[in-house]
Design an enzyme around this catalytic site. Structure first.
Site, PDB file in Angstrom:
ATOM      1  CG  ASN A 184       3.282  -5.439   9.734  1.00  0.00           C
ATOM      2  OD1 ASN A 184       4.409  -4.960   9.634  1.00  0.00           O
ATOM      3  ND2 ASN A 184       2.594  -5.868   8.687  1.00  0.00           N
ATOM      4  CG  HIS A 200       0.225  -4.336   4.476  1.00  0.00           C
ATOM      5  ND1 HIS A 200       1.235  -5.099   3.915  1.00  0.00           N
ATOM      6  CD2 HIS A 200      -0.755  -4.277   3.545  1.00  0.00           C
ATOM      7  CE1 HIS A 200       0.856  -5.485   2.715  1.00  0.00           C
ATOM      8  NE2 HIS A 200      -0.334  -5.002   2.455  1.00  0.00           N
ATOM      9  CB  SER A 215      -3.802  -1.289   7.422  1.00  0.00           C
ATOM     10  OG  SER A 215      -4.661  -0.976   6.342  1.00  0.00           O
ATOM     11  CG  ASP A 255       0.528  -8.389   5.057  1.00  0.00           C
ATOM     12  OD1 ASP A 255       0.923  -8.532   3.887  1.00  0.00           O
ATOM     13  OD2 ASP A 255       1.278  -8.029   5.990  1.00  0.00           O
TER      14      ASP A 255
END
Ligand code: GRF
Length: 195
Positions: free
Chosen positions: A106, A108, A135, A144
């Site tokens: 992911n 973020h 990030s 997260d």
């Protein structure tokens, strides 16, 4: 390696990832999947010849597990080796994530572990931070969280608004995410730090 990308909106990160998977890159996109049939990223993926699908989350109301059971179908059908969340705005349950553990990334828009969750640019400005950024991390059950695979830093400048800062960060997202994906697809989890 086969890469599936999940998105909810315009898909600028998806475009950067798809456009990076050429030549001797060890990965190719196999699916772009959205929770919104009107996501602009679906048209951009189709323009690039990448198979697309969508599973609307709204009909499932709060039944996250039922939505994810549907979402899993096109994802499993595409048989990805790696799943990239790229502007995907639905929280995934631990049950869903556990099936992709170690293979789901992911991006973020903050320098994690700072500013998990939403409105990260406004929060960085509110805090008076001199630096901000984005990030890429492995997705784990906690939102997260998970091992950091890359970060890119940008300066916060006088007069920055959340929108101006977001645009500066987004530019770096488009550099960082493809770099991390390539290294990850090569089996290397050494984190990348830019800026
Ligand atoms: C952006 O806010 C980005 O920081 C985050 O998701 C949002 C939309 O990105 N990763 P995209 O243009 O849909 O990739």
């Amino acid at each position: 390696k086969r890469v599936a990308i999940l998105l909810s909106g315009g898909g600028s990160n998806m475009v950067a990832l798809v456009d990076s998977m050429t030549g001797d890159h060890p990965a190719r996109p196999c699916l772009v999947l959205s929770n919104d049939p009107d996501a602009g990223g679906l048209a951009k993926a189709a323009d690039r010849g990448v198979p697309t699908a969508f599973v609307e989350h709204r009909p499932f109301k709060g039944d996250r597990a039922a939505f994810e059971a549907e979402l899993m179908k096109p994802l499993l059908a595409a048989q990805p080796d790696i799943v990239c969340l790229a502007g995907f705005m639905r929280v995934l349950t631990a049950g869903f994530v556990s099936q992709w553990q170690g293979r789901m990334l992911n991006i973020h828009p903050s320098l994690l572990p700072k500013y998990k969750g939403l409105h990260t640019h406004a929060r960085a400005l509110e805090a008076g931070d001199a630096e901000h950024g984005c990030s890429v991390h492995e997705v784990t059950a906690e939102l997260d969280d998970g091992p950091i695979l890359g970060q890119a830093r940008v300066p916060v400048l006088p007069g920055d608004t959340p929108e101006v800062l977001a645009a500066r960060v987004l530019e770096q997202e488009h550099i960082l995410y493809p770099a991390v994906l390539r290294r990850f697809a090569e089996g290397d989890r050494t984190p990348i730090f830019l800026g």
